[in-house]
Design a protein around this motif. Sequence first.
Motif, short mmCIF file in Angstrom:
data_model
loop_
_atom_site.label_atom_id
_atom_site.label_comp_id
_atom_site.label_asym_id
_atom_site.label_seq_id
_atom_site.Cartn_x
_atom_site.Cartn_y
_atom_site.Cartn_z
N ARG A 156 6.14 4.88 -1.37
CA ARG A 156 6.26 6.31 -1.06
C ARG A 156 6.57 7.10 -2.34
NH1 ARG A 156 10.86 3.88 0.73
NH2 ARG A 156 12.84 4.62 -0.16
N GLY A 157 6.21 8.38 -2.30
CA GLY A 157 6.45 9.22 -3.45
C GLY A 157 5.38 9.10 -4.52
N THR A 158 4.26 8.44 -4.20
CA THR A 158 3.15 8.31 -5.14
C THR A 158 1.90 8.96 -4.58
OG1 THR A 158 2.36 6.21 -4.22
CG2 THR A 158 4.09 6.08 -5.91
N PHE A 159 0.95 9.23 -5.47
CA PHE A 159 -0.28 9.86 -5.01
C PHE A 159 -1.08 8.95 -4.10
CE2 PHE A 159 -1.44 7.65 -8.87
CZ PHE A 159 -2.70 7.14 -8.62
N ILE A 160 -1.05 7.64 -4.35
CA ILE A 160 -1.79 6.72 -3.49
C ILE A 160 -1.26 6.77 -2.07
CG2 ILE A 160 -2.27 4.28 -3.04
CD1 ILE A 160 -3.91 5.46 -5.31
N ASP A 161 0.06 6.82 -1.93
CA ASP A 161 0.68 6.94 -0.61
C ASP A 161 0.19 8.22 0.08
OD1 ASP A 161 2.93 5.78 1.17
OD2 ASP A 161 3.53 7.88 0.99
N ASP A 162 0.13 9.32 -0.67
CA ASP A 162 -0.36 10.59 -0.12
C ASP A 162 -1.82 10.49 0.31
OD1 ASP A 162 2.03 11.88 -0.49
OD2 ASP A 162 1.39 13.08 -2.22
N VAL A 163 -2.66 9.95 -0.57
CA VAL A 163 -4.10 9.91 -0.29
C VAL A 163 -4.41 9.00 0.89
CG1 VAL A 163 -6.33 9.17 -1.23
CG2 VAL A 163 -4.79 10.55 -2.63
N VAL A 164 -3.74 7.87 0.97
CA VAL A 164 -3.94 6.97 2.12
C VAL A 164 -3.60 7.69 3.42
CG1 VAL A 164 -3.04 4.91 3.28
CG2 VAL A 164 -3.66 4.80 0.85
N SER A 165 -2.50 8.45 3.40
CA SER A 165 -2.09 9.19 4.59
C SER A 165 -3.09 10.27 4.96
CB SER A 165 -0.70 9.81 4.35
OG SER A 165 -0.30 10.58 5.47
N VAL A 166 -3.55 11.03 3.97
CA VAL A 166 -4.53 12.09 4.21
C VAL A 166 -5.81 11.50 4.81
CG1 VAL A 166 -6.10 13.70 3.07
CG2 VAL A 166 -3.68 13.71 2.48
N ALA A 167 -6.20 10.32 4.33
CA ALA A 167 -7.44 9.70 4.79
C ALA A 167 -7.28 8.96 6.11
CB ALA A 167 -7.95 8.73 3.72
N GLY A 168 -6.08 9.02 6.71
CA GLY A 168 -5.90 8.45 8.03
C GLY A 168 -5.35 7.05 8.06
N GLY A 169 -4.90 6.56 6.92
CA GLY A 169 -4.34 5.22 6.87
C GLY A 169 -2.83 5.23 6.82
N ARG A 170 -2.25 4.03 6.76
CA ARG A 170 -0.80 3.88 6.62
C ARG A 170 -0.55 2.91 5.48
NH1 ARG A 170 2.63 0.37 9.32
NH2 ARG A 170 0.99 -0.16 10.81
N ASN A 171 0.11 3.39 4.44
CA ASN A 171 0.38 2.57 3.27
C ASN A 171 1.22 1.36 3.66
OD1 ASN A 171 0.89 1.55 0.73
ND2 ASN A 171 2.19 3.24 0.08
N LEU A 172 0.75 0.17 3.31
CA LEU A 172 1.39 -1.07 3.71
C LEU A 172 2.83 -1.16 3.20
CD1 LEU A 172 0.62 -3.77 5.18
CD2 LEU A 172 0.24 -4.73 2.89
N PHE A 173 3.10 -0.56 2.04
CA PHE A 173 4.44 -0.65 1.46
C PHE A 173 5.08 0.73 1.33
CE2 PHE A 173 2.62 -4.72 0.24
CZ PHE A 173 3.68 -5.58 0.50
N HIS A 174 4.87 1.57 2.34
CA HIS A 174 5.46 2.90 2.35
C HIS A 174 6.99 2.83 2.37
CE1 HIS A 174 5.94 7.17 3.25
NE2 HIS A 174 6.80 6.82 4.20
N ASP A 175 7.54 1.73 2.86
CA ASP A 175 9.00 1.61 2.93
C ASP A 175 9.63 1.38 1.55
OD1 ASP A 175 7.54 -0.88 3.20
OD2 ASP A 175 9.50 -1.86 3.40
N LEU A 176 8.82 1.07 0.56
CA LEU A 176 9.31 0.93 -0.81
C LEU A 176 8.93 2.17 -1.60
CD1 LEU A 176 8.25 -2.79 -1.49
CD2 LEU A 176 10.39 -1.91 -0.51
N SER A 177 9.63 2.43 -2.69
CA SER A 177 9.35 3.65 -3.46
C SER A 177 8.69 3.31 -4.79
CB SER A 177 10.65 4.44 -3.71
OG SER A 177 11.56 3.67 -4.46
N GLY A 178 7.95 4.27 -5.30
CA GLY A 178 7.33 4.12 -6.62
C GLY A 178 6.21 3.10 -6.63
N TRP A 179 6.23 2.26 -7.66
CA TRP A 179 5.16 1.27 -7.86
C TRP A 179 5.78 -0.13 -7.86
CZ3 TRP A 179 0.53 3.60 -7.73
CH2 TRP A 179 0.50 4.98 -8.00
N PRO A 180 6.11 -0.66 -6.68
CA PRO A 180 6.84 -1.92 -6.60
C PRO A 180 5.97 -3.15 -6.90
CG PRO A 180 6.26 -1.18 -4.41
CD PRO A 180 5.85 -0.08 -5.35
#
Length: 268
Positions: free
Chosen positions: A223-247
């Motif tokens: 969360r807090g990254t552009f990839i997290d944002d783009v996945v959400s906008v495109a209708g997906g759910r980021n697999l590691f949204h519960d972690l922050s940054g680039w884990p």
Amino acid sequence: MGHDPTRVVARAPVSPRSERRAFSSLRGRTGTLAITAALLGACARNPTTGAAGKADGYDVVDDAGTRVALRGPAHRVGSLEPAITELIVALGRADRLVARTAYDDDTALSALPSLGRTLDPDLESVVGLRPDLVFLGRDGGLGLGAALDRLGIATYVADVQDIQDIYATIARVGRAVGAPTRADALTSRIRSELREISASLPPGPAPTVLFLVWHDPIITSGRGTFIDDVVSVAGGRNLFHDLSGWPTVSLEDVVDRDPDFIVLPRGH
């Protein structure tokens, strides 16, 4: 030497089927959304202006929180941040660029001298171009920013992490290069296209998506990254949204979470 956010720089003008359709629609919009992807892909949230104060006139507060005071729009611009270069082109100010980097492959810029890679720019080459304003990445060009400051050349540090940062960056860069109206229009188009994408998503549960930044070790986006944002906008759910940054995660973590899709960036 520590960074001083109160410094005022007075200068001369200066990088998924029913679900897949959603990802395809995002990928297929190559105009304003390409600028969004470029800005996000290149570059921590924007700090508040704090003691730097509110920017006035052509002044801008960069993403490091430093106030850059300009006497007018920048006319000779050096950009060591390819995403900012693309933004300047999108704002119709390509004629103000005095150089490009090895990563700027827009044919409209091919006649410009190259400053090489963004991490090892040559100070003499940059100064020799007599820029009014130089855009740098958040690493400050490995000391280049401080050197340019000492020589009286204005610098702007760009650090974009998510979609909200994009809008602020477009407005700031637009003001710095004398294109505030075009900047507003570009932001409006991006907002509109993102709304269209969200509105076109098919019903049903959102697929889980692993974005593979690197494979060994496995680095992904939280969360807090552009990839997290783009996945959400495109209708997906980021697999590691519960972690922050680039884990960094383990293969066992990935297998455990069993993603519906794995997205790999083109290239290495």
